[in-house]
Each structure stands twice: as structure tokens, then as C-alpha cells.
Design a protein around this motif. Structure first.
Motif, PDB file in Angstrom:
ATOM      1  N   UNK A  97      21.390 -88.628 -78.963  1.00  0.00           N
ATOM      2  CA  UNK A  97      20.710 -87.350 -78.707  1.00  0.00           C
ATOM      3  C   UNK A  97      19.354 -87.292 -79.402  1.00  0.00           C
ATOM      4  N   UNK A  98      18.337 -86.921 -78.629  1.00  0.00           N
ATOM      5  CA  UNK A  98      16.997 -86.721 -79.180  1.00  0.00           C
ATOM      6  C   UNK A  98      17.057 -85.589 -80.199  1.00  0.00           C
ATOM      7  N   UNK A 112      17.450 -84.037 -74.438  1.00  0.00           N
ATOM      8  CA  UNK A 112      17.426 -85.322 -73.755  1.00  0.00           C
ATOM      9  C   UNK A 112      17.874 -86.461 -74.664  1.00  0.00           C
ATOM     10  N   UNK A 113      17.687 -87.679 -74.175  1.00  0.00           N
ATOM     11  CA  UNK A 113      18.162 -88.869 -74.886  1.00  0.00           C
ATOM     12  C   UNK A 113      17.038 -89.570 -75.644  1.00  0.00           C
ATOM     13  N   UNK A 114      17.426 -90.232 -76.738  1.00  0.00           N
ATOM     14  CA  UNK A 114      16.499 -91.119 -77.436  1.00  0.00           C
ATOM     15  C   UNK A 114      16.256 -92.327 -76.529  1.00  0.00           C
ATOM     16  N   UNK A 115      15.141 -93.020 -76.765  1.00  0.00           N
ATOM     17  CA  UNK A 115      14.851 -94.235 -76.004  1.00  0.00           C
ATOM     18  C   UNK A 115      15.990 -95.232 -76.215  1.00  0.00           C
ATOM     19  N   UNK A 120      24.894 -88.192 -69.563  1.00  0.00           N
ATOM     20  CA  UNK A 120      24.864 -86.760 -69.899  1.00  0.00           C
ATOM     21  C   UNK A 120      24.912 -86.528 -71.400  1.00  0.00           C
ATOM     22  N   UNK A 121      25.688 -87.345 -72.086  1.00  0.00           N
ATOM     23  CA  UNK A 121      25.840 -87.177 -73.532  1.00  0.00           C
ATOM     24  C   UNK A 121      25.073 -88.242 -74.320  1.00  0.00           C
ATOM     25  N   UNK A 122      24.230 -88.990 -73.628  1.00  0.00           N
ATOM     26  CA  UNK A 122      23.370 -90.014 -74.264  1.00  0.00           C
ATOM     27  C   UNK A 122      24.179 -90.966 -75.139  1.00  0.00           C
TER      28      UNK A 122
END
Length: 183
Positions: A97-98, A112-115, A120-122
Motif C-alpha cells: 500500500x502506498x 493505490x499501490x507502491x511501485x 486490489x490490496x496491492x
């Protein structure tokens, strides 16, 4: 006279916080200097101070509740500190998770997601391909191809020069002159 004693007794209970054999919790919220608990039940009338919950405010909210606030009846956190999720914020957010922030109900990453993470839950590691990456790779390949072709041309040209016979020009000069077919 008994009625008067009862009223005085009730006044002592409300002001001093004593209810029969019970005592009002120090965690009951006070409102306009009014009594803090119901004299018949020992329950807090105006709710609990921050960080407490239950009818008599005897239970503590989870340490992971944002701003130490939770539902006064259920103890569910109103929000979680970063990195935590769940009803009492006791579950870690997915590591992808970002900003380490996820929703309380479904653990979905709110920012959103980290690189390098997808879903959906990264929680799934993945590789993101961007237009810039593809363009850079294509230009790199073209550049390498051009350099290789130039090197091949230079090597072949040198090779051709070494194998060609030298070109001589024959110039005949003679101190003699021909006259009537004689020297």
C-alpha cells in the motif's frame, strides 16, 4: 421525612459519584458540570472520555485507533493509525500500500499501490511496463544496431584496401625522340 432523606441520599450519590456499592468511573465524560453516571445503573450518561468505551467506560480503545477514538458501544475504531486496519485496527495493511494506508473494512489500499505491487490490496508483486520504458528500450536497440553496422563497414573497408592490388600509372617519358621510325 423519609422522602427528604431519599432526596438527600440521591444528591449525595450524584455529586460524589457513589451508586449503591458502585462508584462512577473516572472515565465518564462530564457535561456542563452535571452528574456523570446514572445512579441506578452506574453507567456513564454522557459517554466516555477519549480512549475509553463501554457502558461504564471501563474498557480501553485499541492503541492503534486513530486519535484514540472508538465507538462508545462496540469499541470499534473510528479510524486506524497508518499501517493498521480491521475493526480494532489490529491487522497490518498489505505491504504494497502506498503511504501504508488501507481501508478498515476491506483492506484495500486507499492511495493505490507502491511501485512493484498490483491487485486490489496491492499484495501481489508485479512488474509495471511504461511507455517510456518501451520507447527507451527500442531506441537503445536501434542505437546498438547502428553502431554494429558502422563497425562492420569500417572493418570491411579496411579489408578491401589491403587486398586490392596497388594501382600504378605508367608514364613513359623518353629522352629519345623518334624520327622516321628511328631513335
Amino acid at each position: 421525612m423519609q422522602l427528604m432523606l431519599c432526596c438527600c441520599s440521591l444528591w449525595l450519590i450524584i455529586v460524589h459519584g457513589s451508586v449503591g456499592n458502585r462508584t462512577c468511573s473516572d472515565h465518564c465524560r462530564e457535561y456542563r458540570k452535571e452528574h456523570k453516571c446514572d445512579p441506578s445503573k452506574g453507567e456513564c450518561i454522557h459517554g466516555c472520555n477519549r480512549g475509553r468505551w463501554g457502558l461504564s467506560c471501563s474498557k480501553s480503545c485499541s492503541n492503534n485507533c486513530r486519535n484514540e477514538t472508538c465507538n462508545q458501544q462496540t469499541g470499534s475504531c473510528m479510524g486506524c493509525k497508518n499501517g493498521k486496519t480491521g475493526r480494532t485496527c489490529s491487522i497490518d495493511c498489505p505491504r504494497g500500500c502506498q503511504d501504508n494506508i488501507c481501508a478498515i473494512k476491506d483492506q484495500k489500499c486507499e492511495n493505490g499501490c507502491k511501485t512493484g505491487y498490483c491487485g486490489e490490496r496491492c499484495a501481489t508483486p508485479c512488474f509495471h511496463v511504461s511507455v517510456g520504458l518501451i520507447t527507451g528500450a527500442a531506441l537503445g536497440c536501434v542505437l546498438v544496431l547502428v553502431v554494429v553496422l558502422v563497425l562492420i563497414w569500417v572493418v570491411l573497408r579496411r579489408s578491401w584496401r589491403q587486398h586490392d592490388p596497388p594501382q600504378y600509372s605508367v608514364v613513359m617519358t623518353s629522352p629519345c625522340t623518334y624520327q622516321n621510325g628511328r631513335i
